[in-house]
Design an enzyme around this catalytic site. Sequence first.
Site, PDB file in Angstrom:
ATOM      1  N   GLU A   1       8.884   1.277  11.325  1.00 30.22           N
ATOM      2  CA  GLU A   1       9.954   2.264  11.158  1.00 30.22           C
ATOM      3  C   GLU A   1       9.273   3.620  11.200  1.00 30.22           C
ATOM      4  OE1 GLU A   1      12.010   5.036  10.047  1.00 30.22           O
ATOM      5  OE2 GLU A   1      11.998   4.243   8.005  1.00 30.22           O
ATOM      6  N   CYS A  36      13.381  10.585   7.366  1.00 37.27           N
ATOM      7  CA  CYS A  36      13.314  10.303   8.799  1.00 37.27           C
ATOM      8  C   CYS A  36      14.702  10.314   9.429  1.00 37.27           C
ATOM      9  CB  CYS A  36      12.631   8.956   9.054  1.00 37.27           C
ATOM     10  SG  CYS A  36      13.417   7.574   8.197  1.00 37.27           S
ATOM     11  N   LYS A  71       0.874  -1.182   0.000  1.00 39.42           N
ATOM     12  CA  LYS A  71       0.000   0.000   0.000  1.00 39.42           C
ATOM     13  C   LYS A  71       0.913   1.235   0.000  1.00 39.42           C
ATOM     14  CE  LYS A  71      -3.021   3.224   0.898  1.00 39.42           C
ATOM     15  NZ  LYS A  71      -2.008   4.318   0.832  1.00 39.42           N
ATOM     16  N   GLU A 105       9.656  16.327  13.969  1.00 33.94           N
ATOM     17  CA  GLU A 105      10.338  16.276  12.688  1.00 33.94           C
ATOM     18  C   GLU A 105       9.971  17.494  11.848  1.00 33.94           C
ATOM     19  OE1 GLU A 105      11.263  12.122  10.810  1.00 33.94           O
ATOM     20  OE2 GLU A 105       9.183  12.096  11.469  1.00 33.94           O
TER      21      GLU A 105
END
Length: 486
Positions: free
Chosen positions: A259, A293, A183, A390
């Site tokens: 993750e 990331c 997906k 982030e």
Amino acid sequence: MGDTSPDHVSDLLTDLYIGGKAVPAGDGGRFDVQDPATGEVITSVADGTVDDAIAAVDAAERAAGSWAATAPRERAEILRKAFELMTEQGEDLARLISLENGKALADARGEVAYAAEFFRWYSEEAVRSIGAVTTAPSGANRIVVLHRPVGICVLVTPWNFPAAMATRKIGPALAAGCTVILKPASDTPLTALAMARILEAAGVPPGVVNVLPARRSGAVVSAMLHDPRVRKLSFTGSTEVGRVLLREAADQVINTSMELGGNAPFLVFADADLDAAIEGAMVAKMRNAGEACTAANRFYVESSIAEEFGRRLAERMSALTVGPGTEESTQVGPLVNQDAVDKVDGLVRACVDEGARAVVGGVRPDRPGFYYDPTVLVDVSPDAPILQEEIFGPVAPIVTFDDEDEAIRLANATEFGLVAYVYTGDLARGLRVSERFESGMVGLNRGLVSDPAAPFGGVKQSGIGREGGHEGMLDYLETQYVAVQW
């Protein structure tokens, strides 16, 4: 794959890919894919439904038995062929990534090479699912340990590395003997669908790899996680979404690999080679325009060199060419969408309002598309909100520190623990600081840590499990113990 300019996408796969065939969405729905450089529509892609998701699980189930029984060497040769095809088609893939993701061509080419390596690495690992035979301590019997494919896997990937995040999951899953439903992120479905065609050409049997683009991600993924035939979820994305998926996976006690988010500190000590630290900072911060990331999110620089570091970093950032990712001269492409620009701009504005200073950047350029200028912020407070999440953009906030303990305390003051970076001329200090980081990975005098041969993953709220290396395939295997006597 052909020309991937906006006017020549008719040869791209834009339907769902289920059971080795291109099929429309069950309700005929489609969604648009935008070019981040202009905001214009590239093409439309089939919008998968819950029924389509179950059809994909059906296809994966039909293929599961024969794929698991396929000889490891045969699986390995297919993965090796996929690596070769990706390499041959590398330029077309890179341009497709730049078109739908926005990243600079240099970054896109680097991603394709990195992504292809996962197929090559796991073609080598496929034949190394090694068990063990030992004697029980009592001497009464033997302990035989076997590895078996975990089963049907749902793979959910993000938009920032649409090829690499797919191959990093598909490679070990196929090597282990699993079938998968991918997906992809709805911002970048075209790359994932192109990967399906490459795997088909490499000899992957129908149903082993299925690709399901969908805007209604929550409902589609939830339906698959509640199907008892699905035994594995591998997700790369935000910690917020990861928490939701972990709760969903708990209902069927599904094996999970996560993750998740990062908030990487980048420490520079006064004894560091400043030239190397600046080069490392540019890689760790500006790879993919900061949309990674692993991106350096918080720069902690020893006070005595902080002014020089900030000045030199600003000089390098200001010299970068901003433009459409598909242009050869571009070094920094647009962000992926308008929401990304709004988030970055809001974080920078709030930081400046609280007393920080933008040495360079700090504004949105006045042009079409989803751009944000490379930015260096100094005089940033250690508790500034921009350091708590982030950034996912080309912004480098700099905070000063005075001693090693303070630097470590600041670096570890986050719920995340994916990667940390440290630059120092003292190897003993570098190793000591590395061991004190609360992170799954460390870049010691190096601004890049990702490697298909290395275990990639985080601690704390940055994830569960590892991708890459031998450990990456183990995440797709179940361990079976047989007690036997002879």
